[in-house]
Design a protein around this motif. Structure first.
Motif, mmCIF file in Angstrom:
data_model
loop_
_atom_site.group_PDB
_atom_site.id
_atom_site.type_symbol
_atom_site.label_atom_id
_atom_site.label_comp_id
_atom_site.label_asym_id
_atom_site.label_seq_id
_atom_site.Cartn_x
_atom_site.Cartn_y
_atom_site.Cartn_z
ATOM 1 N N LYS A 50 0.847 -1.191 0.000
ATOM 2 C CA LYS A 50 0.000 0.000 0.000
ATOM 3 C C LYS A 50 0.885 1.245 0.000
ATOM 4 C CE LYS A 50 -3.878 -2.145 2.275
ATOM 5 N NZ LYS A 50 -4.828 -2.103 3.355
ATOM 6 N N PRO A 51 0.490 2.251 -0.773
ATOM 7 C CA PRO A 51 1.291 3.483 -0.770
ATOM 8 C C PRO A 51 1.223 4.158 0.582
ATOM 9 C CG PRO A 51 -0.739 3.787 -2.030
ATOM 10 C CD PRO A 51 -0.665 2.339 -1.639
ATOM 11 N N ASN A 52 2.263 4.924 0.874
ATOM 12 C CA ASN A 52 2.289 5.646 2.145
ATOM 13 C C ASN A 52 1.117 6.609 2.209
ATOM 14 O OD1 ASN A 52 4.627 4.370 2.824
ATOM 15 N ND2 ASN A 52 5.963 6.020 2.097
ATOM 16 N N GLN A 53 0.406 6.516 3.286
ATOM 17 C CA GLN A 53 -0.729 7.412 3.479
ATOM 18 C C GLN A 53 -0.206 8.702 4.100
ATOM 19 O OE1 GLN A 53 -3.746 6.745 2.428
ATOM 20 N NE2 GLN A 53 -3.194 4.693 1.741
ATOM 21 N N SER A 54 -0.042 9.706 3.269
ATOM 22 C CA SER A 54 0.451 10.972 3.800
ATOM 23 C C SER A 54 -0.731 11.859 4.160
ATOM 24 C CB SER A 54 1.348 11.671 2.783
ATOM 25 O OG SER A 54 0.602 11.936 1.617
ATOM 26 N N LYS A 55 -0.492 12.680 5.151
ATOM 27 C CA LYS A 55 -1.534 13.601 5.584
ATOM 28 C C LYS A 55 -1.676 14.707 4.545
ATOM 29 C CE LYS A 55 0.476 14.608 9.409
ATOM 30 N NZ LYS A 55 0.826 15.163 10.686
ATOM 31 N N PRO A 56 -2.865 15.254 4.408
ATOM 32 C CA PRO A 56 -3.005 16.393 3.510
ATOM 33 C C PRO A 56 -2.186 17.566 4.044
ATOM 34 C CG PRO A 56 -5.039 16.031 4.749
ATOM 35 C CD PRO A 56 -4.107 14.894 5.049
ATOM 36 N N PRO A 57 -1.752 18.474 3.153
ATOM 37 C CA PRO A 57 -0.927 19.580 3.618
ATOM 38 C C PRO A 57 -1.656 20.417 4.666
ATOM 39 C CG PRO A 57 -1.185 19.638 1.222
ATOM 40 C CD PRO A 57 -2.004 18.518 1.740
ATOM 41 N N SER A 58 -0.980 20.630 5.749
ATOM 42 C CA SER A 58 -1.542 21.470 6.797
ATOM 43 C C SER A 58 -0.747 22.762 6.849
ATOM 44 C CB SER A 58 -1.470 20.737 8.146
ATOM 45 O OG SER A 58 -0.115 20.544 8.490
ATOM 46 N N SER A 59 -1.077 23.609 7.745
ATOM 47 C CA SER A 59 -0.345 24.864 7.856
ATOM 48 C C SER A 59 1.096 24.623 8.298
ATOM 49 C CB SER A 59 -1.055 25.796 8.847
ATOM 50 O OG SER A 59 -1.114 25.175 10.117
ATOM 51 N N ASP A 60 1.352 23.479 8.976
ATOM 52 C CA ASP A 60 2.715 23.168 9.397
ATOM 53 C C ASP A 60 3.596 22.799 8.210
ATOM 54 O OD1 ASP A 60 1.969 23.569 12.014
ATOM 55 O OD2 ASP A 60 1.509 21.446 12.344
ATOM 56 N N SER A 61 3.069 21.945 7.299
ATOM 57 C CA SER A 61 3.887 21.491 6.176
ATOM 58 C C SER A 61 3.804 22.420 4.975
ATOM 59 C CB SER A 61 3.482 20.078 5.762
ATOM 60 O OG SER A 61 2.142 20.074 5.314
ATOM 61 N N ALA A 62 2.836 23.309 4.913
ATOM 62 C CA ALA A 62 2.698 24.204 3.766
ATOM 63 C C ALA A 62 3.851 25.188 3.685
ATOM 64 C CB ALA A 62 1.370 24.945 3.835
ATOM 65 N N GLY A 63 4.488 25.504 4.799
ATOM 66 C CA GLY A 63 5.581 26.461 4.801
ATOM 67 C C GLY A 63 6.932 25.855 4.453
ATOM 68 N N LEU A 64 6.973 24.551 4.206
ATOM 69 C CA LEU A 64 8.241 23.904 3.876
ATOM 70 C C LEU A 64 8.701 24.327 2.489
ATOM 71 C CD1 LEU A 64 7.572 20.302 5.201
ATOM 72 C CD2 LEU A 64 8.871 22.121 6.292
ATOM 73 N N LEU A 65 10.011 24.421 2.316
ATOM 74 C CA LEU A 65 10.581 24.812 1.036
ATOM 75 C C LEU A 65 10.570 23.649 0.062
ATOM 76 C CD1 LEU A 65 13.713 26.778 2.276
ATOM 77 C CD2 LEU A 65 11.637 27.747 1.328
ATOM 78 N N SER A 66 10.515 23.970 -1.214
ATOM 79 C CA SER A 66 10.652 22.929 -2.225
ATOM 80 C C SER A 66 12.082 22.403 -2.190
ATOM 81 C CB SER A 66 10.332 23.489 -3.612
ATOM 82 O OG SER A 66 11.353 24.377 -4.025
ATOM 83 N N GLU A 67 12.317 21.296 -2.886
ATOM 84 C CA GLU A 67 13.668 20.721 -2.922
ATOM 85 C C GLU A 67 14.668 21.711 -3.500
ATOM 86 O OE1 GLU A 67 14.874 16.770 -4.599
ATOM 87 O OE2 GLU A 67 12.849 16.275 -3.932
ATOM 88 N N MET A 68 14.268 22.368 -4.593
ATOM 89 C CA MET A 68 15.157 23.336 -5.224
ATOM 90 C C MET A 68 15.419 24.509 -4.287
ATOM 91 S SD MET A 68 14.733 25.550 -8.740
ATOM 92 C CE MET A 68 13.748 26.869 -8.059
ATOM 93 N N ALA A 69 14.378 25.007 -3.657
ATOM 94 C CA ALA A 69 14.535 26.142 -2.753
ATOM 95 C C ALA A 69 15.408 25.777 -1.553
ATOM 96 C CB ALA A 69 13.171 26.636 -2.284
ATOM 97 N N ALA A 70 15.269 24.564 -1.054
ATOM 98 C CA ALA A 70 16.102 24.133 0.075
ATOM 99 C C ALA A 70 17.568 24.075 -0.328
ATOM 100 C CB ALA A 70 15.629 22.776 0.583
#
Length: 186
Positions: A50-70
């Motif tokens: 089964k694929p990893n069940q990831s949580k929908p984006p919340s306000s905590d994860s929405a502020g994370l940088l993209s891979e390129m930006a990081a």
């Protein structure tokens, strides 16, 4: 002899024989594939993970940088004076750099032959439309500045020794004053 023997020998044939190539190889074709049905499968292998069940984006994860930006953030933090970014999506790269510079507390400047050197936050423009002029203008920018040089790579293909020397000198200056020059090419 018991069983079927298959010979994979090479036969030498004269080059002037019609309808045959110079070297002839006898081969045996493999049997046709058997159709897959649930009765001939190993039940332990038939279960897909089964694929990893990831949580929908919340306000905590929405502020994370993209891979390129990081990655770019790490380069700027490590005081890299020059970066070369290749992308056909110029607006996306500009937006990424605006987010990065806001997060780091740097000022952002865009440069193009048409617009000159533009301070994004102050909305001011320096008439530095020539590549040599923009490199000279970098010296007057404050510390903690990022300069996005649009289509600057086109000027690097021309063997202009003055431009190359000025670029090297500007990169040395930028390294000691927390400035980063970013060549944006497509």
């Amino acid at each position: 002899p018991a069983g079927l023997a298959v010979s994979l020998r090479m036969a030498l044939v004269p080059a002037n024989t019609l309808g045959q190539s110079t070297w002839e190889r006898r081969t045996n074709n493999p049997p046709p594939p058997t159709p897959t049905n649930p009765s001939n499968l190993n039940p332990n292998l038939a279960i897909m993970p089964k694929p990893n069940q990831s949580k929908p984006p919340s306000s905590d994860s929405a502020g994370l940088l993209s891979e390129m930006a990081a990655a770019i953030t790490h380069y700027i933090d490590a005081a890299f004076p020059g970066l070369y970014v290749v992308s056909a999506e110029e607006l996306r790269v500009e937006a990424e750099f605006q987010a990065i510079t806001e997060r780091l507390g740097y000022s952002l400047h865009f440069w193009s032959v048409v617009d000159g050197l533009v301070d994004v936050k102050a909305k001011t423009v320096k008439n530095a439309n020539d590549p040599l002029e923009v490199l000279e203008a970098v010296a007057s920018l404050p510390a903690k500045s990022v300069v996005l040089l649009k289509d600057f790579h086109v000027h690097l293909t021309d063997p202009n020794p003055f431009l190359l020397r000025k670029l090297k000198d500007t990169l040395l200056h930028a390294k000691t004053r927390q400035k980063t020059l970013v060549v944006l090419g497509c």
